[in-house]
Design a protein around this motif. Structure first.
Motif: not given
Lengths: 93, 100
Positions: A6, A10, A82, A86, B35
């Protein structure tokens, strides 16, 4: 590993570009040069992002530095759920 | 003004700048893809920003606090300075991995 994925994909500045690289590598393993051409990114930019992915154990490389083909590590494959989450969340830039 | 007060003040000031930089990356990211992970970091940066603004207010504009700081023992001054100083070190590590 989930947190690392992440963060790297991200929540950091280069995340969107690294998402594009991960998408391209998911199609098939490529070397840095092929990634640069495919994604229309500067070669040094691609190398920078690949280094970040390498340092964080997201991808590994086979062969010598210049012709090396990049593939996902076992850690990434184990957490592929995951990665897919994402990829579904983070759009390309 | 004791030197420790100046160091603490500077650390709080730099913390504010680093948190704005981190916050801008996370806010841009959150706006783009929404997110939860990024939102978590954004909330974290928001609260730390408030904390450091409060420190700045005390160190810069609160006469009673400044008077107390200057009158207290050196070990308390160093301890107070480390609150913002160690946070600065921690934030520098975070900036280093976020900016890449």
């Amino acid at each position: 590993m989930e947190g690392v994925l992440w963060y790297v994909l991200a929540s950091s500045r280069g995340g969107p570009s690294r998402v594009r690289i991960v998408r391209a590598l998911d199609e098939r393993p490529r070397n840095a040069n092929q990634l640069a051409t495919e994604l229309d990114l500067d070669y040094t930019t691609v190398r920078h992002h690949l280094d970040v992915l390498l340092e964080n154990n997201v991808v590994g490389r086979s062969g010598d530095e210049y012709a090396a083909v990049y593939t996902f590590t076992d850690a990434t494959r184990t957490n592929w759920d995951t990665v897919e989450e994402i990829l579904a969340t983070v759009e390309d830039d | 003004m004791t030197v420790w007060l100046e160091v603490a003040l500077a650390a709080a000031g730099v913390n504010v700048l680093l948190l704005l930089a981190l916050g801008s990356v996370w806010l841009r990211g959150y706006r783009q893809h929404g997110a939860k992970h990024t939102l978590g970091l954004l909330v974290f940066a928001g609260f730390l920003l408030v904390e450091n603004l409060l420190w700045l207010y005390f160190y810069l504009l609160h006469p009673a606090f400044i008077e107390w700081f200057e009158a207290t023992t050196t070990e308390v001054q160093v301890g107070m300075t480390m609150l913002c100083g160690l946070e600065l070190v921690a934030l520098l590590f975070l900036v280093r991995i976020t900016w890449r």
